[in-house]
Motif scaffolding. Sequence first.
Motif, PDB file in Angstrom:
ATOM      1  N   PRO A  31      11.672  -8.355  -9.568  1.00  0.00           N
ATOM      2  CA  PRO A  31      12.478  -9.522  -9.936  1.00  0.00           C
ATOM      3  C   PRO A  31      12.273 -10.022 -11.359  1.00  0.00           C
ATOM      4  CG  PRO A  31      10.619 -10.216  -8.640  1.00  0.00           C
ATOM      5  CD  PRO A  31      10.568  -8.715  -8.714  1.00  0.00           C
ATOM      6  N   ASP A  32      11.161  -9.682 -11.994  1.00  0.00           N
ATOM      7  CA  ASP A  32      10.826 -10.300 -13.263  1.00  0.00           C
ATOM      8  C   ASP A  32      10.378  -9.223 -14.258  1.00  0.00           C
ATOM      9  OD1 ASP A  32      10.101 -11.994 -15.286  1.00  0.00           O
ATOM     10  OD2 ASP A  32       8.624 -13.118 -14.119  1.00  0.00           O
ATOM     11  N   ALA A  33      11.100  -9.112 -15.365  1.00  0.00           N
ATOM     12  CA  ALA A  33      10.749  -8.111 -16.375  1.00  0.00           C
ATOM     13  C   ALA A  33       9.426  -8.439 -17.060  1.00  0.00           C
ATOM     14  CB  ALA A  33      11.863  -8.007 -17.410  1.00  0.00           C
ATOM     15  N   ASP A  34       9.027  -9.724 -17.058  1.00  0.00           N
ATOM     16  CA  ASP A  34       7.762 -10.119 -17.677  1.00  0.00           C
ATOM     17  C   ASP A  34       6.556  -9.701 -16.840  1.00  0.00           C
ATOM     18  OD1 ASP A  34       9.177 -11.264 -19.727  1.00  0.00           O
ATOM     19  OD2 ASP A  34       9.182 -13.263 -18.824  1.00  0.00           O
ATOM     20  N   PRO A  67       6.054  -6.646 -14.636  1.00  0.00           N
ATOM     21  CA  PRO A  67       6.551  -5.401 -14.044  1.00  0.00           C
ATOM     22  C   PRO A  67       5.703  -4.885 -12.887  1.00  0.00           C
ATOM     23  CG  PRO A  67       5.517  -4.959 -16.154  1.00  0.00           C
ATOM     24  CD  PRO A  67       5.553  -6.446 -16.000  1.00  0.00           C
ATOM     25  N   ARG A  68       4.458  -5.335 -12.751  1.00  0.00           N
ATOM     26  CA  ARG A  68       3.585  -4.875 -11.664  1.00  0.00           C
ATOM     27  C   ARG A  68       3.823  -5.658 -10.371  1.00  0.00           C
ATOM     28  NH1 ARG A  68       2.658  -0.409 -13.337  1.00  0.00           N
ATOM     29  NH2 ARG A  68       1.178  -0.055 -11.696  1.00  0.00           N
ATOM     30  N   THR A  69       4.602  -6.738 -10.430  1.00  0.00           N
ATOM     31  CA  THR A  69       4.876  -7.563  -9.253  1.00  0.00           C
ATOM     32  C   THR A  69       6.208  -7.141  -8.647  1.00  0.00           C
ATOM     33  OG1 THR A  69       3.640  -9.407 -10.177  1.00  0.00           O
ATOM     34  CG2 THR A  69       5.177  -9.919  -8.420  1.00  0.00           C
ATOM     35  N   LEU A  70       6.193  -6.869  -7.346  1.00  0.00           N
ATOM     36  CA  LEU A  70       7.386  -6.416  -6.627  1.00  0.00           C
ATOM     37  C   LEU A  70       7.647  -7.301  -5.421  1.00  0.00           C
ATOM     38  CD1 LEU A  70       6.597  -2.596  -6.616  1.00  0.00           C
ATOM     39  CD2 LEU A  70       8.140  -3.802  -8.159  1.00  0.00           C
ATOM     40  N   HIS A  71       8.908  -7.418  -5.055  1.00  0.00           N
ATOM     41  CA  HIS A  71       9.306  -8.121  -3.841  1.00  0.00           C
ATOM     42  C   HIS A  71       9.778  -7.095  -2.818  1.00  0.00           C
ATOM     43  CE1 HIS A  71      10.177 -12.299  -5.797  1.00  0.00           C
ATOM     44  NE2 HIS A  71       8.909 -11.933  -5.874  1.00  0.00           N
ATOM     45  N   ILE A  72       9.187  -7.155  -1.631  1.00  0.00           N
ATOM     46  CA  ILE A  72       9.550  -6.243  -0.550  1.00  0.00           C
ATOM     47  C   ILE A  72      10.345  -7.037   0.482  1.00  0.00           C
ATOM     48  CG2 ILE A  72       8.652  -4.800   1.300  1.00  0.00           C
ATOM     49  CD1 ILE A  72       6.175  -4.382  -0.576  1.00  0.00           C
TER      50      ILE A  72
END
Length: 192
Positions: free
Chosen positions: A109-112, A114-119
């Motif tokens: 969700p956030d380009a800032d 990149p290691r965070t993902l929403h499942i």
Amino acid sequence: SPLGRRQKEWERVATLFKGGNTQAFLVSPDHDAPRLVFRNRERQRVEPAGARIGFARTTLFVDPYGAFRGHQVFHLDNRTEQFLEVTIPDRSSLWTVRVADTSVKPIAPDADRPRTLHIPLIKTEAGDLDYRVELKYGGVMRPAGVLRAGTFPFIRVENIGVELSQVELHVPRTHHWFRFSGTLSPSEEAGD
């Protein structure tokens, strides 16, 4: 007025109390008809968390050169959350994601970050059983060395609390591993 434990009158009534969670009041002698009145205070109702991970199990394989393969399984009960927000370790990639035995595609969700993902998650009703969220990932960590501390690469859940975690590490026999630290503790027996 409330009677404190340091007041002399406390000694007279202390023998009447059993336990320790007690409170006594002193009545002023100038009152003809003393009364002790309780009033209920209205408090705003707190909405309990609508999602929880009752059990999380991680299996991590690390080779002598720092390459790793991980498999994390979360047993999830969800009534409110649309997504499971996770942060994957540096120098790793997420290979597969399965939610309730169905493959799903995570969203970045956030380009800032990149290691965070929403499942995407499934919402359950009261009385439904937990379902599994499975993540398989791999990458390269800094190789273990002589007297060098290391951090194992685990996927971190950001938005839902994990009640109980179990980690199974498979590390190379060519190295000596000692002084594990962190929030987990080693099991004494294989059955634990």
